[in-house]
Design a protein around this motif. Structure first.
Motif, PDB file in Angstrom:
ATOM      1  N   GLU A  43      10.089  -7.840 118.003  1.00 41.75           N
ATOM      2  CA  GLU A  43      10.130  -7.715 116.542  1.00 41.75           C
ATOM      3  C   GLU A  43      10.278  -9.080 115.884  1.00 41.75           C
ATOM      4  N   GLY A  44      11.110  -9.932 116.463  1.00 39.39           N
ATOM      5  CA  GLY A  44      11.284 -11.275 115.923  1.00 39.39           C
ATOM      6  C   GLY A  44       9.992 -12.070 115.994  1.00 39.39           C
ATOM      7  N   LEU A  45       9.303 -12.005 117.126  1.00 36.60           N
ATOM      8  CA  LEU A  45       8.028 -12.701 117.266  1.00 36.60           C
ATOM      9  C   LEU A  45       7.013 -12.161 116.260  1.00 36.60           C
ATOM     10  N   SER A  46       6.983 -10.844 116.092  1.00 37.88           N
ATOM     11  CA  SER A  46       6.061 -10.224 115.127  1.00 37.88           C
ATOM     12  C   SER A  46       6.355 -10.681 113.706  1.00 37.88           C
ATOM     13  N   ALA A  47       7.610 -11.000 113.423  1.00 39.95           N
ATOM     14  CA  ALA A  47       8.004 -11.473 112.099  1.00 39.95           C
ATOM     15  C   ALA A  47       7.743 -12.967 111.927  1.00 39.95           C
ATOM     16  N   GLY A  48       7.206 -13.610 112.965  1.00 45.42           N
ATOM     17  CA  GLY A  48       6.876 -15.026 112.874  1.00 45.42           C
ATOM     18  C   GLY A  48       8.010 -15.964 113.227  1.00 45.42           C
ATOM     19  N   ILE A  49       9.049 -15.440 113.851  1.00 48.64           N
ATOM     20  CA  ILE A  49      10.188 -16.280 114.238  1.00 48.64           C
ATOM     21  C   ILE A  49       9.895 -16.920 115.596  1.00 48.64           C
ATOM     22  N   GLU A  50      10.099 -18.231 115.673  1.00 48.00           N
ATOM     23  CA  GLU A  50       9.835 -18.954 116.911  1.00 48.00           C
ATOM     24  C   GLU A  50      10.803 -18.509 118.011  1.00 48.00           C
ATOM     25  N   PRO A  51      10.315 -18.509 119.275  1.00 49.93           N
ATOM     26  CA  PRO A  51      11.160 -18.088 120.406  1.00 49.93           C
ATOM     27  C   PRO A  51      12.476 -18.849 120.501  1.00 49.93           C
ATOM     28  N   GLU A  52      12.460 -20.147 120.216  1.00 48.20           N
ATOM     29  CA  GLU A  52      13.687 -20.944 120.320  1.00 48.20           C
ATOM     30  C   GLU A  52      14.738 -20.474 119.316  1.00 48.20           C
ATOM     31  N   ILE A  53      14.294 -20.073 118.120  1.00 45.71           N
ATOM     32  CA  ILE A  53      15.222 -19.592 117.099  1.00 45.71           C
ATOM     33  C   ILE A  53      15.790 -18.238 117.514  1.00 45.71           C
ATOM     34  N   ILE A  54      14.941 -17.362 118.032  1.00 47.73           N
ATOM     35  CA  ILE A  54      15.402 -16.046 118.503  1.00 47.73           C
ATOM     36  C   ILE A  54      16.419 -16.225 119.629  1.00 47.73           C
ATOM     37  N   ALA A  55      16.098 -17.108 120.572  1.00 48.99           N
ATOM     38  CA  ALA A  55      16.982 -17.338 121.716  1.00 48.99           C
ATOM     39  C   ALA A  55      18.333 -17.884 121.269  1.00 48.99           C
ATOM     40  N   GLU A  56      18.306 -18.878 120.367  1.00 45.37           N
ATOM     41  CA  GLU A  56      19.576 -19.455 119.914  1.00 45.37           C
ATOM     42  C   GLU A  56      20.420 -18.419 119.180  1.00 45.37           C
ATOM     43  N   ALA A  57      19.777 -17.594 118.348  1.00 44.56           N
ATOM     44  CA  ALA A  57      20.517 -16.558 117.627  1.00 44.56           C
ATOM     45  C   ALA A  57      21.114 -15.546 118.595  1.00 44.56           C
ATOM     46  N   LEU A  81      21.896 -15.996 121.815  1.00 48.97           N
ATOM     47  CA  LEU A  81      22.981 -16.622 122.576  1.00 48.97           C
ATOM     48  C   LEU A  81      24.227 -16.814 121.724  1.00 48.97           C
ATOM     49  N   THR A  82      24.043 -17.260 120.487  1.00 49.11           N
ATOM     50  CA  THR A  82      25.181 -17.457 119.591  1.00 49.11           C
ATOM     51  C   THR A  82      25.925 -16.147 119.356  1.00 49.11           C
ATOM     52  N   THR A  83      25.176 -15.090 119.100  1.00 48.02           N
ATOM     53  CA  THR A  83      25.787 -13.775 118.885  1.00 48.02           C
ATOM     54  C   THR A  83      26.509 -13.301 120.139  1.00 48.02           C
ATOM     55  N   ALA A  84      25.828 -13.383 121.277  1.00 48.05           N
ATOM     56  CA  ALA A  84      26.409 -12.896 122.531  1.00 48.05           C
ATOM     57  C   ALA A  84      27.680 -13.657 122.899  1.00 48.05           C
ATOM     58  N   LEU A  85      27.632 -14.976 122.818  1.00 47.87           N
ATOM     59  CA  LEU A  85      28.807 -15.766 123.193  1.00 47.87           C
ATOM     60  C   LEU A  85      29.957 -15.559 122.216  1.00 47.87           C
ATOM     61  N   GLY A  86      29.643 -15.430 120.937  1.00 44.09           N
ATOM     62  CA  GLY A  86      30.690 -15.167 119.948  1.00 44.09           C
ATOM     63  C   GLY A  86      31.370 -13.823 120.177  1.00 44.09           C
ATOM     64  N   GLU A  87      30.569 -12.805 120.456  1.00 44.38           N
ATOM     65  CA  GLU A  87      31.137 -11.476 120.706  1.00 44.38           C
ATOM     66  C   GLU A  87      31.970 -11.454 121.987  1.00 44.38           C
ATOM     67  N   PRO A 108      37.778 -17.969 128.931  1.00 45.53           N
ATOM     68  CA  PRO A 108      37.426 -17.998 130.357  1.00 45.53           C
ATOM     69  C   PRO A 108      36.211 -17.113 130.687  1.00 45.53           C
ATOM     70  N   ALA A 109      36.092 -15.979 130.033  1.00 47.29           N
ATOM     71  CA  ALA A 109      34.948 -15.099 130.283  1.00 47.29           C
ATOM     72  C   ALA A 109      33.652 -15.758 129.822  1.00 47.29           C
ATOM     73  N   VAL A 110      33.683 -16.409 128.661  1.00 48.28           N
ATOM     74  CA  VAL A 110      32.501 -17.088 128.138  1.00 48.28           C
ATOM     75  C   VAL A 110      32.095 -18.239 129.065  1.00 48.28           C
ATOM     76  N   LEU A 111      33.054 -19.046 129.449  1.00 46.64           N
ATOM     77  CA  LEU A 111      32.750 -20.173 130.331  1.00 46.64           C
ATOM     78  C   LEU A 111      32.247 -19.691 131.686  1.00 46.64           C
ATOM     79  N   GLY A 112      32.802 -18.597 132.187  1.00 50.01           N
ATOM     80  CA  GLY A 112      32.324 -18.023 133.448  1.00 50.01           C
ATOM     81  C   GLY A 112      30.889 -17.545 133.338  1.00 50.01           C
ATOM     82  N   LEU A 113      30.568 -16.887 132.233  1.00 49.37           N
ATOM     83  CA  LEU A 113      29.204 -16.417 132.015  1.00 49.37           C
ATOM     84  C   LEU A 113      28.240 -17.593 131.950  1.00 49.37           C
ATOM     85  N   ILE A 114      28.606 -18.616 131.205  1.00 48.77           N
ATOM     86  CA  ILE A 114      27.735 -19.786 131.087  1.00 48.77           C
ATOM     87  C   ILE A 114      27.496 -20.414 132.456  1.00 48.77           C
ATOM     88  N   GLU A 115      28.527 -20.532 133.258  1.00 44.85           N
ATOM     89  CA  GLU A 115      28.375 -21.126 134.592  1.00 44.85           C
ATOM     90  C   GLU A 115      27.485 -20.251 135.484  1.00 44.85           C
TER      91      GLU A 115
END
Length: 85
Positions: free
Chosen positions: A30-44, A46-52, A60-67
């Motif tokens: 849906e994001g691609l269909s709306a003309g949003i670049e993949p990098e912007i979709i990915a950053e959004a 990741l930001t949402t997921a890590l914040g939640e 510690p859970a966030v750092l573990g996931l990132i690793e």
């Protein structure tokens, strides 16, 4: 008997993972269909997921996931021909 619970838990977890992948794939498309670049979709995403995860489980859970994700990237798991989805 505990082994049965482990198997059932693994099946439930995999079903949840597959549902999440499906939902995220639809949102990505849906994001691609709306003309949003993949990098912007990915950053959004990741930001949402890590914040939640930070709010629900802490740093510690966030750092573990990132690793773990870093290790998977280095191992080549996300190269298209190796993708699980």
């Amino acid at each position: 008997m505990a082994h049965g619970f482990t198997d059932l838990d693994a099946l439930v977890r995999e079903e949840k993972r597959l549902t999440a992948v499906e939902n995220h794939s639809e949102a990505w498309a849906e994001g691609l269909s709306a003309g949003i670049e993949p990098e912007i979709i990915a950053e959004a995403a990741l930001t949402t997921a890590l914040g939640e995860l930070l709010r629900s489980s802490g740093e510690p859970a966030v750092l573990g996931l990132i690793e773990r994700m870093r290790d998977r990237i280095v191992a080549g798991e996300f190269v298209p021909e190796h993708s699980r989805h």
